[in-house]
Design a protein around this motif. Structure first.
Motif, PDB file in Angstrom:
ATOM      1  N   ALA A 146     -11.959   5.619  12.537  1.00 24.99           N
ATOM      2  CA  ALA A 146     -13.344   5.875  12.013  1.00 24.99           C
ATOM      3  C   ALA A 146     -13.821   7.149  11.663  1.00 24.99           C
ATOM      4  N   PHE A 147     -14.647   7.381  10.721  1.00 24.15           N
ATOM      5  CA  PHE A 147     -15.200   8.765  10.321  1.00 24.15           C
ATOM      6  C   PHE A 147     -14.125   9.774   9.711  1.00 24.15           C
ATOM      7  N   TYR A 148     -12.848   8.932   9.437  1.00 19.39           N
ATOM      8  CA  TYR A 148     -11.846   9.873   8.753  1.00 19.39           C
ATOM      9  C   TYR A 148     -11.340   8.908   7.352  1.00 19.39           C
ATOM     10  N   LYS A 149     -10.936   9.709   6.377  1.00 19.73           N
ATOM     11  CA  LYS A 149     -10.677   9.136   5.113  1.00 19.73           C
ATOM     12  C   LYS A 149      -9.417   9.446   4.989  1.00 19.73           C
ATOM     13  N   ARG A 150      -8.410   8.385   4.519  1.00 17.54           N
ATOM     14  CA  ARG A 150      -6.909   8.692   4.084  1.00 17.54           C
ATOM     15  C   ARG A 150      -6.942   9.589   2.842  1.00 17.54           C
ATOM     16  N   VAL A 151      -5.942  10.352   2.583  1.00 14.12           N
ATOM     17  CA  VAL A 151      -5.530  11.351   1.411  1.00 14.12           C
ATOM     18  C   VAL A 151      -4.278  11.239   1.427  1.00 14.12           C
ATOM     19  N   GLY A 152      -3.928  10.525   0.321  1.00 10.27           N
ATOM     20  CA  GLY A 152      -2.573  10.035  -0.024  1.00 10.27           C
ATOM     21  C   GLY A 152      -2.225   8.724  -0.017  1.00 10.27           C
ATOM     22  N   PRO A 153      -1.109   8.226  -0.344  1.00 11.00           N
ATOM     23  CA  PRO A 153      -0.675   6.865  -0.229  1.00 11.00           C
ATOM     24  C   PRO A 153      -0.692   6.215   1.037  1.00 11.00           C
ATOM     25  N   ASP A 154      -1.207   4.997   1.235  1.00 10.97           N
ATOM     26  CA  ASP A 154      -1.426   4.154   2.471  1.00 10.97           C
ATOM     27  C   ASP A 154       0.018   3.602   2.928  1.00 10.97           C
ATOM     28  N   THR A 155       0.980   3.550   1.811  1.00 12.12           N
ATOM     29  CA  THR A 155       2.106   2.919   2.113  1.00 12.12           C
ATOM     30  C   THR A 155       3.311   3.769   2.337  1.00 12.12           C
ATOM     31  N   VAL A 156       4.179   3.896   3.119  1.00 10.13           N
ATOM     32  CA  VAL A 156       5.200   4.648   3.321  1.00 10.13           C
ATOM     33  C   VAL A 156       6.662   4.163   3.187  1.00 10.13           C
ATOM     34  N   VAL A 157       7.580   4.531   2.538  1.00 12.35           N
ATOM     35  CA  VAL A 157       8.815   3.648   2.653  1.00 12.35           C
ATOM     36  C   VAL A 157       9.977   4.960   2.919  1.00 12.35           C
ATOM     37  N   CYS A 158      11.107   4.282   3.392  1.00  9.84           N
ATOM     38  CA  CYS A 158      12.231   4.964   3.530  1.00  9.84           C
ATOM     39  C   CYS A 158      13.458   5.137   2.342  1.00  9.84           C
ATOM     40  N   TYR A 159      13.859   6.230   2.053  1.00 10.20           N
ATOM     41  CA  TYR A 159      14.675   6.302   1.153  1.00 10.20           C
ATOM     42  C   TYR A 159      16.070   6.439   1.657  1.00 10.20           C
ATOM     43  N   ASN A 160      17.282   6.054   0.675  1.00  6.75           N
ATOM     44  CA  ASN A 160      18.425   6.000   1.310  1.00  6.75           C
ATOM     45  C   ASN A 160      18.999   7.539   1.803  1.00  6.75           C
ATOM     46  N   ASP A 161      18.571   8.489   1.608  1.00  4.60           N
ATOM     47  CA  ASP A 161      18.997   9.747   1.955  1.00  4.60           C
ATOM     48  C   ASP A 161      18.426  10.011   3.536  1.00  4.60           C
ATOM     49  N   GLY A 162      17.650   9.079   4.097  1.00  5.68           N
ATOM     50  CA  GLY A 162      17.126   9.277   5.493  1.00  5.68           C
ATOM     51  C   GLY A 162      15.866   9.917   5.547  1.00  5.68           C
ATOM     52  N   THR A 163      15.226  10.109   4.431  1.00  7.76           N
ATOM     53  CA  THR A 163      13.909  10.699   4.368  1.00  7.76           C
ATOM     54  C   THR A 163      12.738   9.856   3.997  1.00  7.76           C
ATOM     55  N   TRP A 164      11.438  10.072   4.574  1.00 11.05           N
ATOM     56  CA  TRP A 164      10.302   9.152   4.465  1.00 11.05           C
ATOM     57  C   TRP A 164       9.680   9.867   3.110  1.00 11.05           C
ATOM     58  N   SER A 165       8.934   8.819   2.302  1.00 11.22           N
ATOM     59  CA  SER A 165       8.372   9.059   1.158  1.00 11.22           C
ATOM     60  C   SER A 165       6.955   9.804   1.583  1.00 11.22           C
ATOM     61  N   GLU A 166       5.992  10.440   0.711  1.00 10.04           N
ATOM     62  CA  GLU A 166       4.893  11.071   1.123  1.00 10.04           C
ATOM     63  C   GLU A 166       4.160  10.217   1.954  1.00 10.04           C
ATOM     64  N   VAL A 167       3.794  11.149   3.099  1.00 10.21           N
ATOM     65  CA  VAL A 167       2.984  10.481   4.204  1.00 10.21           C
ATOM     66  C   VAL A 167       1.524  11.061   4.136  1.00 10.21           C
ATOM     67  N   PRO A 168       0.524  10.134   4.262  1.00  5.67           N
ATOM     68  CA  PRO A 168      -0.756  10.648   4.137  1.00  5.67           C
ATOM     69  C   PRO A 168      -1.500  11.332   5.283  1.00  5.67           C
ATOM     70  N   THR A 169      -2.424  11.724   4.926  1.00  2.27           N
ATOM     71  CA  THR A 169      -3.415  12.486   5.937  1.00  2.27           C
ATOM     72  C   THR A 169      -4.459  12.188   6.025  1.00  2.27           C
ATOM     73  N   CYS A 170      -5.199  12.205   7.283  1.00  3.95           N
ATOM     74  CA  CYS A 170      -6.506  11.886   7.538  1.00  3.95           C
ATOM     75  C   CYS A 170      -7.658  13.022   7.504  1.00  3.95           C
ATOM     76  N   LYS A 171      -8.414  12.848   6.462  1.00  3.61           N
ATOM     77  CA  LYS A 171      -9.406  13.965   6.594  1.00  3.61           C
ATOM     78  C   LYS A 171     -10.857  13.401   6.959  1.00  3.61           C
ATOM     79  N   GLU A 172     -11.529  14.545   7.563  1.00  2.94           N
ATOM     80  CA  GLU A 172     -12.915  14.260   7.899  1.00  2.94           C
ATOM     81  C   GLU A 172     -13.609  13.402   7.033  1.00  2.94           C
ATOM     82  N   ALA A 173     -14.533  12.663   7.287  1.00  6.71           N
ATOM     83  CA  ALA A 173     -15.225  11.807   6.144  1.00  6.71           C
ATOM     84  C   ALA A 173     -16.499  11.479   7.069  1.00  6.71           C
TER      85      ALA A 173
END
Length: 388
Positions: free
Chosen positions: A296-323
């Protein structure tokens, strides 16, 4: 080099540097209906200014005041005061609309909203109208009843997508690839599934491929399957016949593109521990994705959904900005507000606070972390929109 030439260069260089510096500076913007701080004729590259607008006007960006940065002779946004009855661009997820070249919309402007594929209007209305500085309604594009969610897991196969998506429009076709040593029979069967009336069509089975092997004496041995190297871990690939084999735990998939292409999406267990984000957490877990939400009181910046790639890395991870906005009412004593102390407003929250005169109120808004406080006005005038 002669001494005369050297003296000439030393005399010439400072003038050239001054010319270059002048070329990078910004001229003072024209803000009719407002004022600048600091007020100068020119601003050096990298310097910033703040501006506010007179009564009846507002900045052409969110908030009752704004800042702009001089970058190589241009402002990060042109400081400008617009009529307070005009509207800024609406924030409507999963939708598109015609963007104004001015960056804002005059009162009475009607916007036609087009939902993205797989989404539909929550109500029958497909337009919003700019009225007295705000849009007529909060438009929502929700998932269509004919759209499909994430495709079901196909044994010994991987879905082929350029990027992960959670919603698929009706009649969408999604292709898949069988893991190494498996194939679809007969060979000419199309390796695709289709979104039909909100559900996915049945996928052809990926079964073990039987291949003949030849012994040292030239005789054909019993048909066996090609073994898979158990040491080939997640996120790694091996080259077979010039093509890359991307591995997905229990399944492997031939990646027919070069190494610069988008990696394939695999099960999230292949990437290990979930990424941590400050002021947020995982709210939904699936075999193929995880979803984040902010506190509460924070806003998501970036995608809300994160997936795993076959090279062992995560896709873009969101951040939570003051709202939220923290408002010290003591700073607005000259507004004749009755209350004092500090109040907290959520993003886009509007709160009416009483003034010193009976039935008079002041309206406080929180927009993108910035505070807007109105002068006291009789509450009947507010509700009849005679006050801003």
């Amino acid at each position: 080099m002669s001494l005369r030439c050297l003296v000439f260069i030393l005399m010439w260089c400072p003038a050239a540097l001054r010319a270059q510096s002048a070329a990078e500076s910004c001229s003072a913007p024209q803000t009719d209906g407002g004022f600048l701080v600091p007020e100068q004729e020119t601003y050096l590259h990298g310097s910033s200014l703040a501006y506010a607008c007179n009564d009846g006007w507002k900045p052409a960006v969110e908030g009752w005041w704004a800042t702009s940065l001089c970058l190589n002779g241009s402002w990060s946004h042109t400081p400008r005061c617009i009529d307070e009855s005009s509207c800024l661009p609406p924030d409507i997820p999963n939708a598109k609309y015609t963007e104004s070249s001015e960056g804002w919309y005059q009162e009475g402007w009607v916007l036609r909203i087009k939902c993205d594929e797989g989404y539909q209007h929550k109500t029958w209305e497909a337009t919003v109208t700019c009225k007295n500085g705000a849009w007529s309604s909060l438009h929502v594009c929700e998932r269509s009843g004919n759209a499909c969610m994430v495709p079901p897991k196909i044994p010994h196969a991987v879905i082929i997508l350029q990027k992960y998506q959670e919603i698929f429009a009706a009649d969408s076709e999604v292709q898949f690839e069988c893991e190494e040593g498996y194939s679809v029979q007969p060979a000419d069967t199309k390796k695709s599934i289709f979104c039909l009336a909100g559900g996915w069509s049945e996928a052809p089975n990926c079964t073990k491929s039987q291949v003949p092997d030849v012994g040292h004496d030239g005789d054909t041995l019993d048909k066996v399957t090609k073994p898979v190297d158990a040491n080939r871990g997640r996120g790694r690939g091996t080259h077979t016949g010039g093509s890359t084999v991307a591995e997905t735990g229990s399944a492997t998939t031939s990646d027919r593109t070069d190494s610069t292409s988008t990696p394939l999406v695999v099960q999230v267990t292949n990437c290990g521990a979930y990424p941590h984000i400050s002021n947020g957490d995982v709210v939904r877990k699936s075999a193929m994705f995880i979803k984040y939400a902010c506190n509460a009181f924070y806003k998501r910046v970036g995608p809300d959904t994160v997936v795993c790639y076959n090279d062992g890395t995560w896709s873009e991870v969101p951040t939570c900005k003051e709202a939220f906005c923290e408002v010290d009412l003591d700073e607005y004593a000259n507004y004749h507000i009755k209350e004092s102390g500090t109040i907290i407003l959520k993003e886009r929250e509007t709160r009416d606070v009483p003034c010193k005169w009976q039935n008079w109120i002041s309206r406080i808004r929180c927009t993108k972390g910035k505070i807007s406080v109105s002068r006291c006005c009789h509450y009947l005038d507010y509700y009849s929109r005679l006050c801003n």
